[in-house]
Design an enzyme around this catalytic site. Structure first.
Site, PDB file in Angstrom:
ATOM      1  N   GLU B 280       0.830  -1.197   0.000  1.00 30.84           N
ATOM      2  CA  GLU B 280       0.000   0.000   0.000  1.00 30.84           C
ATOM      3  C   GLU B 280       0.871   1.257   0.000  1.00 30.84           C
ATOM      4  O   GLU B 280       0.534   2.260  -0.632  1.00 30.84           O
ATOM      5  CB  GLU B 280      -0.940  -0.027   1.222  1.00 30.84           C
ATOM      6  CG  GLU B 280      -2.110   0.931   1.101  1.00 30.84           C
ATOM      7  CD  GLU B 280      -3.287   0.538   2.004  1.00 30.84           C
ATOM      8  OE1 GLU B 280      -3.501  -0.677   2.245  1.00 30.84           O
ATOM      9  OE2 GLU B 280      -3.979   1.452   2.472  1.00 30.84           O
ATOM     10  N   GLU B 283       1.990   1.812  -3.447  1.00 32.06           N
ATOM     11  CA  GLU B 283       0.893   2.366  -4.244  1.00 32.06           C
ATOM     12  C   GLU B 283       0.730   3.850  -3.931  1.00 32.06           C
ATOM     13  O   GLU B 283       0.566   4.675  -4.830  1.00 32.06           O
ATOM     14  CB  GLU B 283      -0.401   1.616  -3.941  1.00 32.06           C
ATOM     15  CG  GLU B 283      -1.576   2.160  -4.751  1.00 32.06           C
ATOM     16  CD  GLU B 283      -2.919   1.520  -4.384  1.00 32.06           C
ATOM     17  OE1 GLU B 283      -2.923   0.540  -3.615  1.00 32.06           O
ATOM     18  OE2 GLU B 283      -3.944   2.025  -4.880  1.00 32.06           O
ATOM     19  N   CYS B 300      -8.625  -1.834   3.887  1.00 27.54           N
ATOM     20  CA  CYS B 300      -8.694  -3.107   4.619  1.00 27.54           C
ATOM     21  C   CYS B 300     -10.007  -3.343   5.335  1.00 27.54           C
ATOM     22  O   CYS B 300     -10.232  -4.437   5.848  1.00 27.54           O
ATOM     23  CB  CYS B 300      -7.512  -3.273   5.563  1.00 27.54           C
ATOM     24  SG  CYS B 300      -7.038  -1.789   6.388  1.00 27.54           S
ATOM     25  N   SER B 320      -7.493   2.383  -2.230  1.00 24.72           N
ATOM     26  CA  SER B 320      -6.323   1.590  -2.567  1.00 24.72           C
ATOM     27  C   SER B 320      -6.754   0.254  -3.158  1.00 24.72           C
ATOM     28  O   SER B 320      -7.710  -0.365  -2.699  1.00 24.72           O
ATOM     29  CB  SER B 320      -5.500   1.351  -1.294  1.00 24.72           C
ATOM     30  OG  SER B 320      -4.632   0.257  -1.500  1.00 24.72           O
ATOM     31  N   LYS B 354     -16.100  -9.100   7.713  1.00 25.06           N
ATOM     32  CA  LYS B 354     -15.121  -9.979   7.058  1.00 25.06           C
ATOM     33  C   LYS B 354     -15.792 -11.250   6.551  1.00 25.06           C
ATOM     34  O   LYS B 354     -15.322 -11.888   5.612  1.00 25.06           O
ATOM     35  CB  LYS B 354     -13.989 -10.340   8.021  1.00 25.06           C
ATOM     36  CG  LYS B 354     -13.033  -9.193   8.314  1.00 25.06           C
ATOM     37  CD  LYS B 354     -11.965  -9.027   7.244  1.00 25.06           C
ATOM     38  CE  LYS B 354     -11.236  -7.697   7.436  1.00 25.06           C
ATOM     39  NZ  LYS B 354     -10.386  -7.342   6.309  1.00 25.06           N
ATOM     40  N   GLU B 357     -16.770 -10.200   3.275  1.00 24.08           N
ATOM     41  CA  GLU B 357     -15.587 -10.080   2.410  1.00 24.08           C
ATOM     42  C   GLU B 357     -15.135 -11.465   1.944  1.00 24.08           C
ATOM     43  O   GLU B 357     -14.794 -11.678   0.782  1.00 24.08           O
ATOM     44  CB  GLU B 357     -14.440  -9.390   3.158  1.00 24.08           C
ATOM     45  CG  GLU B 357     -13.202  -9.144   2.284  1.00 24.08           C
ATOM     46  CD  GLU B 357     -12.029  -8.561   3.078  1.00 24.08           C
ATOM     47  OE1 GLU B 357     -11.934  -7.324   3.154  1.00 24.08           O
ATOM     48  OE2 GLU B 357     -11.227  -9.333   3.639  1.00 24.08           O
ATOM     49  N   GLU B 362     -14.706 -11.367  -5.746  1.00 28.97           N
ATOM     50  CA  GLU B 362     -13.358 -10.879  -6.026  1.00 28.97           C
ATOM     51  C   GLU B 362     -12.298 -11.725  -5.319  1.00 28.97           C
ATOM     52  O   GLU B 362     -11.124 -11.669  -5.689  1.00 28.97           O
ATOM     53  CB  GLU B 362     -13.201  -9.426  -5.553  1.00 28.97           C
ATOM     54  CG  GLU B 362     -13.981  -8.396  -6.366  1.00 28.97           C
ATOM     55  CD  GLU B 362     -15.396  -8.193  -5.838  1.00 28.97           C
ATOM     56  OE1 GLU B 362     -15.881  -9.046  -5.059  1.00 28.97           O
ATOM     57  OE2 GLU B 362     -16.020  -7.182  -6.215  1.00 28.97           O
ATOM     58  N   CYS B 500     -10.829  -1.858  14.612  1.00 25.39           N
ATOM     59  CA  CYS B 500     -11.221  -3.271  14.731  1.00 25.39           C
ATOM     60  C   CYS B 500     -11.256  -3.784  16.172  1.00 25.39           C
ATOM     61  O   CYS B 500     -11.927  -4.773  16.452  1.00 25.39           O
ATOM     62  CB  CYS B 500     -10.286  -4.141  13.915  1.00 25.39           C
ATOM     63  SG  CYS B 500     -10.134  -3.623  12.205  1.00 25.39           S
TER      64      CYS B 500
HETATM   65  S1  SF4 Z   1     -13.884  -4.753  12.617  1.00 25.00           S
HETATM   66 FE1  SF4 Z   1     -14.965  -2.926  11.926  1.00 25.00          FE
HETATM   67  S2  SF4 Z   1     -13.308  -1.509  11.414  1.00 25.00           S
HETATM   68 FE2  SF4 Z   1     -12.410  -3.534  11.493  1.00 25.00          FE
HETATM   69  S3  SF4 Z   1     -12.512  -4.285   9.413  1.00 25.00           S
HETATM   70 FE3  SF4 Z   1     -14.331  -5.000  10.444  1.00 25.00          FE
HETATM   71  S4  SF4 Z   1     -15.903  -3.483   9.978  1.00 25.00           S
HETATM   72 FE4  SF4 Z   1     -13.917  -2.564   9.528  1.00 25.00          FE
END
Ligand code: SF4
Ligand code: SF4
Ligand code: SF4
Ligand code: SF4
Ligand code: SF4
Lengths: 165, 563
Positions: B280, B283, B300, B320, B354, B357, B362, B500
């Site tokens: 990053e 970049e 992230c 990014s 996550k 995600e 992707e 997080c």
């Molecule tokens: S815990 Fe919250 S701040 Fe951390 S990646 Fe997940 S959604 Fe984003």
């Protein structure tokens, strides 16, 4: 309001109204008025239980003291004041399954006056649930367990022998 | 001016600008019960549990009462107890009370209060357990309307702090409920999966989606090799639930526990974070010299990505292209496994987003298999450790597995707001002395404020940086950037307030606990000898072994957007 007005029904009517008006934000008004209405409904239907009056009082006090807005704070007013001044009416509904004002449909009771009944059987023929029986020319009787309190017999009796009790 | 104070339960409590009497009392150690109050949200005043009594015997909700000098109140009187019990009885009467099979059991405010206030009987009929009360459409959270007490915290969180507004009140009176627009499944709403609603829900009405069963199955299958990566923020949030202190960094014990649970290998996502920092930063330097748009936003946080896709698509090309640490590390681990068993890769994250995600197109390989097979949150892993009967407190520390065990402090602090930025600055700074690193901590990137700013010199350029957490703060910042009111070169975005460490997948915690967790991460950073990502020789070697094509394939991502 007169002697034909049932105070429990009046309280129930107001509570039904407030329930519809409650915005549902605070717990005492949203949940409390729902429960008060539930109890009042069962009382006018003849299903009231020992302890219901006290529970209504307890709920009413808690709602009045803790509700968020004016609607909630006054919601229990009609119930609490009718209990205060007409407690006997509540008791009659609950313990005697009787509406002193003869207004609560589910608590009505029809009886045939044996003095006036000519035994014509017209009422029995008009009863939709066959709750009336008897021998011709002798007084007829109504089976209270079967009767659905529709009142059809009353208007069909030419001798005004059937009364609400 | 003289000190002003209020008398609460006979204690003189100095008024120091508290927002309400409830906060004032809590400062004095008097914990007034409440369901709907949260110090970080607007005041709602709906549960009525927090009422207090004044000298004249009248009652007021302490959350909505301003501290008043000289006022005398009591927080625990016969009257108050009676009404609180009635409120609880009413809530319980309309609540599906199947605690034994409720995911919230043991951490539930309603359960706790019902016990504390000794509610042993509910005198009203209850038919609130209804089939179909659950909405399992989201991969991040599960909603259950039969458990909802309508405290409104989720609604306020989603609207005020996250500016998403995926859920709101619907209907009136006793029909009132929490619903999405048109009462559809949450998966079809603008929900970004951040899980912050679950983090504030006092009961089991919004909880983290639990995927532990699938992981147990994989672990139990002897033809499957199951490895796991653990995100930085997880290690500081396990302690309290497992009998240790909140905020203690516990990676060593966690590695041991995960091995005992049955994982074949355990890795630290901090390794992936070092990869992200280097990639990053490159970049960013490229963008600074004209290669791509500025400001550059960090990438992230998956909830932030989804938010941008939904609400700020015009900024997507500013984000990014670097994958998150989890998604950089996963393909590397998939490739590194040379055995002939089926390979299942699990990621333990503080984060409900996550999970989403992990399922994005992707992040699937050529055959359509996800690089991360399952994402578990801290909450789920705590339960797995308990289920396995492991005495966590008593465990020895273990190290992560080779060849990815090397980490740096930079990768560890990813878990707290400002951490990504600090990591990049450490790398970019030519001076790596302790003093220089300490100076970076004073640029203003640390701390829990929602928006932080710093200007730092990189080469001969003054680089303007913003660090933002919480999506409402982010929206405000984006709008200012759009209107030209502010300019930044680099913006770090974390959806969860504080980063997080306060993710939606972490065990629920009070405000103070969140600070302990951040402190814990800085402590963990403190013990790492290597502080800067380029000192991670394994990462440097790995990156050097990849050609541009490879890098593009496994380190970068171009979000297709969801419109
Ligand atoms: S815990 Fe919250 S701040 Fe951390 S990646 Fe997940 S959604 Fe984003
Ligand atoms: S009131 Fe109706 S049901 Fe009762 S006896 Fe008369 S007709 Fe029959
Ligand atoms: S939400 Fe709380 S009170 Fe309700 S069933 Fe679950 S644990 Fe029990
Ligand atoms: S997960 Fe986040 S975005 Fe979704 S409803 Fe909850 S608070 Fe709102
Ligand atoms: S879902 Fe949870 S946070 Fe939202 S209103 Fe219901 S109980 Fe409160």
């Amino acid at each position: 309001m007169d002697k034909n007005t049932c105070m429990v029904e009046v309280a129930r009517f107001f509570m039904d109204f407030t329930q519809n008006e409650s915005c549902g934000k605070c717990v005492p008004c949203r949940e409390g008025t729902k429960r008060m209405l539930e109890i009042l409904n069962r009382i006018v239907e003849g299903k009231g239980k020992d302890g219901d009056i006290e529970l209504l009082e307890e709920l009413g006090e808690a709602i009045s003291k803790t509700a968020l807005c004016g609607l909630g704070k006054t919601a229990a007013g009609p119930v609490l004041s009718t209990i205060k001044y007409f407690r006997n009416e509540y008791e009659a509904h609950i313990y005697e399954k009787r509406c002193p004002a003869n207004a609560c449909a589910k608590l009505k009771k029809y009886v045939i006056d044996p003095e006036l009944c000519k035994g014509c059987s017209k009422c029995a023929r008009n009863c939709p649930v066959n709750a009336i029986s008897g021998e011709i020319k002798k007084p007829f009787t109504i089976d209270q367990d079967k009767c659905i309190k529709c009142g059809a017999c009353v208007s069909n009796c030419a001798f005004k022998a059937i009364k609400e009790a | 001016m003289d000190k002003q104070y209020m008398i609460i339960d006979g204690i003189e409590v100095t008024i120091e600008g508290e927002r309400n009497v409830l906060e004032l009392a809590r400062k004095a150690g008097i914990d007034i019960p409440a369901f709907c109050y949260d110090p970080e949200l607007s005041i709602y005043g709906a549960c009525r549990m927090c009422m207090v009594e004044n000298e004249r015997g009248s009652l007021e909700a302490s959350c909505s009462m301003l501290p008043k000098a000289g006022a005398v109140i009591k927080t625990n009187t016969a009257k108050l107890r009676k009404y609180r019990k009635m409120i609880l009885e009413l809530l319980l009467a309309n609540h599906c009370r199947d605690c034994t099979i409720c995911p919230k059991s043991g951490n539930c405010k309603l359960q706790e209060f019902a016990y504390k206030f000794n509610i042993t009987d509910v005198r009203f009929p209850n038919n609130s357990c209804q089939l179909g009360s659950q909405d399992k459409s989201s991969v991040s959270i599960v909603r259950d309307s039969s458990k909802c007490i309508l405290c409104g915290k989720c609604v306020r969180m989603c609207a005020e702090v996250q500016n998403v507004g995926a859920i709101d009140y619907a209907y009136r009176g006793s029909k009132k409920k929490i619903a999405t627009a048109f009462d559809g499944p949450i998966a079809n709403s603008p929900c970004v999966g951040c899980g912050q609603c679950a983090a504030v829900c006092p009961v089991g009405a919004i909880v983290v989606k639990d995927d532990a069963d699938k992981v147990w199955d994989a672990i139990g299958d002897k033809n499957t090799y199951v490895d796991v990566q653990v995100a930085p923020a997880v290690r500081v949030a396990l302690g309290k639930e497992l009998g240790l202190e909140e905020g203690t960094p516990l990676m060593g014990k966690l590695v041991t526990a995960l091995k005992e649970v049955g994982f074949d290998a355990v890795y630290d996502t901090s390794f992936g974070a070092d990869m992200t920092v280097l990639e990053e930063a490159n970049e960013f330097v490229g963008r600074l010299s004209g290669n791509g748009k500025l400001p550059m936003f960090t990438s992230c946080c998956p909830a932030w990505i989804r938010f941008a896709e939904n609400k700020y698509p015009e900024f997507l090309s500013n984000i990014s292209t670097c994958r998150s640490p989890m998604q950089m590390f996963a393909p590397v681990l998939k490739e590194a496994y040379k055995g002939d068993k089926k390979h299942v890769h699990v990621a333990i994250m503080p984060c409900t987003a996550k999970k989403f995600e992990g399922k994005r197109d992707e992040f699937k390989d050529k055959d359509g298999n996800p690089y991360v097979d399952y994402v578990l949150t801290t909450q789920e892993v705590i339960r797995m450790i308990k289920e396995a009967g492991i005495d966590f407190k008593a465990l020895e520390d273990s190290a992560c597995d080779n060849p990815f065990e090397e980490i740096t402090g930079a990768g560890v602090i990813f878990g707290v707001t400002g951490g990504v930025t600090e990591a990049v600055l450490r790398y970019a700074s030519s001076d790596k002395s302790e003093k220089a690193l300490e100076e970076i901590t004073y640029t203003g990137v640390r701390g829990f404020e929602g928006v932080k700013e710093a200007t730092v010199k990189i080469g001969d350029k003054d680089v303007k940086i913003a660090v933002v957490s919480g999506l409402n703060n982010t929206s405000v910042l984006l709008d200012k950037i759009k209107s030209g009111d502010v300019y930044y070169d680099l913006v770090e975005v974390m959806s969860c307030p504080g980063g997080c460490v306060n993710g939606g997948g972490q065990p629920q915690a009070e405000r103070e606990a969140r600070h302990y967790r951040a402190d814990g991460l800085y402590k963990a950073d403190g013990v790492e000898v290597k502080k800067s990502s380029e000192q991670n020789t394994a990462v440097v070697k790995l990156l050097a072994s990849m050609d541009e094509h490879k890098k593009h394939e496994i380190l970068h991502v171009h979000y297709k957007g969801n419109k």
